[in-house]
Design a protein around this motif. Structure first.
Motif, PDB file in Angstrom:
ATOM      1  N   VAL A  13       0.840  -1.204   0.000  1.00 22.66           N
ATOM      2  CA  VAL A  13       0.000   0.000   0.000  1.00 22.66           C
ATOM      3  C   VAL A  13       0.872   1.250   0.000  1.00 22.66           C
ATOM      4  O   VAL A  13       0.596   2.233  -0.711  1.00 22.66           O
ATOM      5  CB  VAL A  13      -0.947  -0.002   1.215  1.00 22.66           C
ATOM      6  CG1 VAL A  13      -1.703   1.329   1.314  1.00 22.66           C
ATOM      7  CG2 VAL A  13      -1.938  -1.152   1.115  1.00 22.66           C
ATOM      8  N   TYR A  14       1.944   1.214   0.776  1.00 28.31           N
ATOM      9  CA  TYR A  14       2.900   2.338   0.813  1.00 28.31           C
ATOM     10  C   TYR A  14       3.552   2.517  -0.557  1.00 28.31           C
ATOM     11  O   TYR A  14       3.725   3.642  -1.040  1.00 28.31           O
ATOM     12  CB  TYR A  14       3.941   2.065   1.890  1.00 28.31           C
ATOM     13  CG  TYR A  14       5.056   3.086   1.981  1.00 28.31           C
ATOM     14  CD1 TYR A  14       4.786   4.439   2.133  1.00 28.31           C
ATOM     15  CD2 TYR A  14       6.392   2.674   1.929  1.00 28.31           C
ATOM     16  CE1 TYR A  14       5.815   5.365   2.227  1.00 28.31           C
ATOM     17  CE2 TYR A  14       7.422   3.593   2.027  1.00 28.31           C
ATOM     18  CZ  TYR A  14       7.133   4.932   2.173  1.00 28.31           C
ATOM     19  OH  TYR A  14       8.156   5.855   2.260  1.00 28.31           O
ATOM     20  N   MET A  15       3.890   1.417  -1.220  1.00 32.99           N
ATOM     21  CA  MET A  15       4.459   1.480  -2.562  1.00 32.99           C
ATOM     22  C   MET A  15       3.453   2.075  -3.545  1.00 32.99           C
ATOM     23  O   MET A  15       3.801   2.936  -4.362  1.00 32.99           O
ATOM     24  CB  MET A  15       4.882   0.074  -3.009  1.00 32.99           C
ATOM     25  CG  MET A  15       5.387  -0.011  -4.436  1.00 32.99           C
ATOM     26  SD  MET A  15       6.925   0.911  -4.699  1.00 32.99           S
ATOM     27  CE  MET A  15       7.358   0.360  -6.356  1.00 32.99           C
ATOM     28  N   ALA A  16       2.200   1.620  -3.472  1.00 33.40           N
ATOM     29  CA  ALA A  16       1.157   2.144  -4.366  1.00 33.40           C
ATOM     30  C   ALA A  16       0.974   3.641  -4.132  1.00 33.40           C
ATOM     31  O   ALA A  16       0.791   4.418  -5.086  1.00 33.40           O
ATOM     32  CB  ALA A  16      -0.151   1.397  -4.139  1.00 33.40           C
ATOM     33  N   GLY A 305      -4.253  -1.817  -4.606  1.00 33.79           N
ATOM     34  CA  GLY A 305      -3.247  -1.049  -5.327  1.00 33.79           C
ATOM     35  C   GLY A 305      -3.821   0.212  -5.942  1.00 33.79           C
ATOM     36  O   GLY A 305      -3.209   1.289  -5.875  1.00 33.79           O
ATOM     37  N   GLY A 306      -5.007   0.095  -6.560  1.00 33.72           N
ATOM     38  CA  GLY A 306      -5.640   1.265  -7.165  1.00 33.72           C
ATOM     39  C   GLY A 306      -5.975   2.334  -6.139  1.00 33.72           C
ATOM     40  O   GLY A 306      -5.798   3.536  -6.391  1.00 33.72           O
ATOM     41  N   PHE A 307      -6.442   1.913  -4.981  1.00 34.57           N
ATOM     42  CA  PHE A 307      -6.757   2.859  -3.905  1.00 34.57           C
ATOM     43  C   PHE A 307      -5.496   3.568  -3.423  1.00 34.57           C
ATOM     44  O   PHE A 307      -5.484   4.785  -3.238  1.00 34.57           O
ATOM     45  CB  PHE A 307      -7.429   2.118  -2.743  1.00 34.57           C
ATOM     46  CG  PHE A 307      -7.712   2.983  -1.551  1.00 34.57           C
ATOM     47  CD1 PHE A 307      -8.780   3.861  -1.554  1.00 34.57           C
ATOM     48  CD2 PHE A 307      -6.897   2.929  -0.428  1.00 34.57           C
ATOM     49  CE1 PHE A 307      -9.034   4.680  -0.450  1.00 34.57           C
ATOM     50  CE2 PHE A 307      -7.145   3.725   0.673  1.00 34.57           C
ATOM     51  CZ  PHE A 307      -8.212   4.607   0.660  1.00 34.57           C
ATOM     52  N   GLY A 308      -4.416   2.803  -3.220  1.00 29.84           N
ATOM     53  CA  GLY A 308      -3.163   3.407  -2.772  1.00 29.84           C
ATOM     54  C   GLY A 308      -2.622   4.416  -3.776  1.00 29.84           C
ATOM     55  O   GLY A 308      -2.157   5.499  -3.398  1.00 29.84           O
TER      56      GLY A 308
END
Length: 414
Positions: A13-16, A305-308
């Protein structure tokens, strides 16, 4: 659920978030720089387009190791070692992207994760298990991507300038030329979306069917554009040249919003794999205690991923967006259309030819190209030099961070 999996989810999530803050922010730079959109609305539209691209047409199956950069056979005796390494690589890439975003530097998320995997791979598997030919392709893309984007954008803007912007009556020329430009733009946009994404949601559109659909969409868009251009461009010859140019740029402002949104959609579809690909590999390795060849990606991972990405773009993306949009060169709507169209054409053509390409590098190169069309003095060479330096530093910096994080983790946790 194991602690390793929970940690990998948090890191992903941090990466996204960092993908949205850095790489994806570039996609709306032309719309912002041309003042077709404010940063606020650019962030809103890009967040929506990126989320839709990631969830609807993001990769549903991903390689265990991004781009096949290391030989996974080196980890068959201890698969969890690879899972630990992937988590560290993901965190290292995210940290590097965070640093680059803070500095306002646009870097490639793919190069960041590849560099991080190289660092971990050399540490644990050795030099002999690195696919150096693959890494060579990454290095080649440092030069191919911006050069191809710059050349294509230079040519497209020169054509628009010659046949529309520089004629005696640009408003009349726009009535004839803009629909043609819109036709080619939307035909290529639809082809790019079909080629890059629709195959992942099992819409089997290939060959003639894809071409027919793309041409039909281009004709419809051109027809709408013809009506809009006729309404907004006065061509009776009474208006001064500058006012006619303002009318033409207003028409291009609408087009640059569509092209920028398309680039954002494509980046969401492509770049989400850099966050959820390693996460999917970690989950599969922990579950099966083996090295899988291909990893299925659940829809909840794509949504995550899309949210992040959307949150990262909304909260921190303005820094990179502002630099690319305003610091490299002056961007007008017609130049923004030229740059965006150059990116889409270049990425699609290079992908079909199997050439290594980076969307971020191509976009920056395209913006430089439209600047060079007005002369070398139109481009801020100091800013361009800083951007190139950040590109060259990405792979070694991510690799060094990955090694450091893995060594810390090995001492403290495993």
């Amino acid at each position: 659920m194991e602690i390793l999996v929970i940690a990998a989810i948090i890191i992903a999530v941090y990466m996204a978030w960092n993908i949205g803050a850095n790489d994806v922010a570039n996609s709306m730079a032309d719309a912002v720089g041309s003042k077709a959109l404010t940063i606020f609305w650019a962030v809103v539209l890009a967040a929506i387009c990126n989320f839709c691209g990631a969830v609807l047409v993001g990769g549903h199956v991903t390689d265990t190791v991004r781009k096949g950069i290391i030989d996974t056979q080196a980890f068959t005796h201890n698969p969890r070692m690879l899972a630990h390494g992937m988590a560290c690589a993901l965190l290292a890439a995210a940290l590097w992207l965070n640093i680059a975003s803070y500095l306002g530097m646009p870097v490639s998320t793919t190069h960041s994760i590849v560099g991080a995997i190289v660092g971990f791979g050399i540490l644990q598997a050795g030099l002999g298990h690195i696919h150096w030919a693959k890494l060579g392709e990454i290095v080649a893309s440092w030069f191919i991507s911006p050069l191809a984007g710059a050349i294509m954008a230079f040519i497209i803007f020169k054509l628009i300038s010659r046949y529309i912007l520089s004629v005696e009556n640009p408003a009349l020329a726009a009535r004839k030329g803009v629909p043609v430009c819109v036709f080619f733009t939307f035909t290529i946009l639809i082809l790019a979306i079909i080629y890059k994404g629709l195959k992942n949601i099992h819409l089997n559109l290939t060959g003639p069917h894809a071409l027919v659909l793309s041409v039909a969409g281009g004709l419809i868009a051109a027809g709408i554009s013809a009506l809009f251009t006729r309404r907004n461009c006065t061509c009776n010859g009474e208006l001064p040249f500058e006012q006619q140019l303002a009318q033409v740029e207003k028409v291009f402002a609408v087009q640059v919003m569509f092209t920028s949104c398309t680039v954002a959609f494509a980046q969401g579809a492509n770049d989400v794999a850099n966050a959820i690909g390693p996460l999917a590999a970690v989950i599969e390795i922990v579950k099966s205690n083996s090295i899988p060849g291909k990893v299925p990606v659940s829809i909840w991972l794509l949504v995550l991923g899309g949210f992040g990405i959307a949150v990262g773009l909304a909260t921190f993306g303005y820094r990179v967006m502002r630099l690319v949009a305003t610091k490299v060169t002056e961007i007008t709507p017609s130049r923004g259309v030229s740059a965006d169209l150059a990116v889409i054409v270049t990425v699609l053509a290079c992908s079909k030819m199997g050439l290594p390409i980076s969307t971020t590098h191509t976009l920056v190169g395209a913006i430089i190209g439209v600047g060079l069309a007005r002369g070398i003095t139109a481009v801020d060479r100091r800013v361009v030099g800083s951007i190139f330096t950040s590109w060259l530093a990405t792979v070694p910096a991510a690799a060094a961070l990955s090694v450091l994080l893995y060594l810390i983790g090995k001492c403290l946790f495993w």
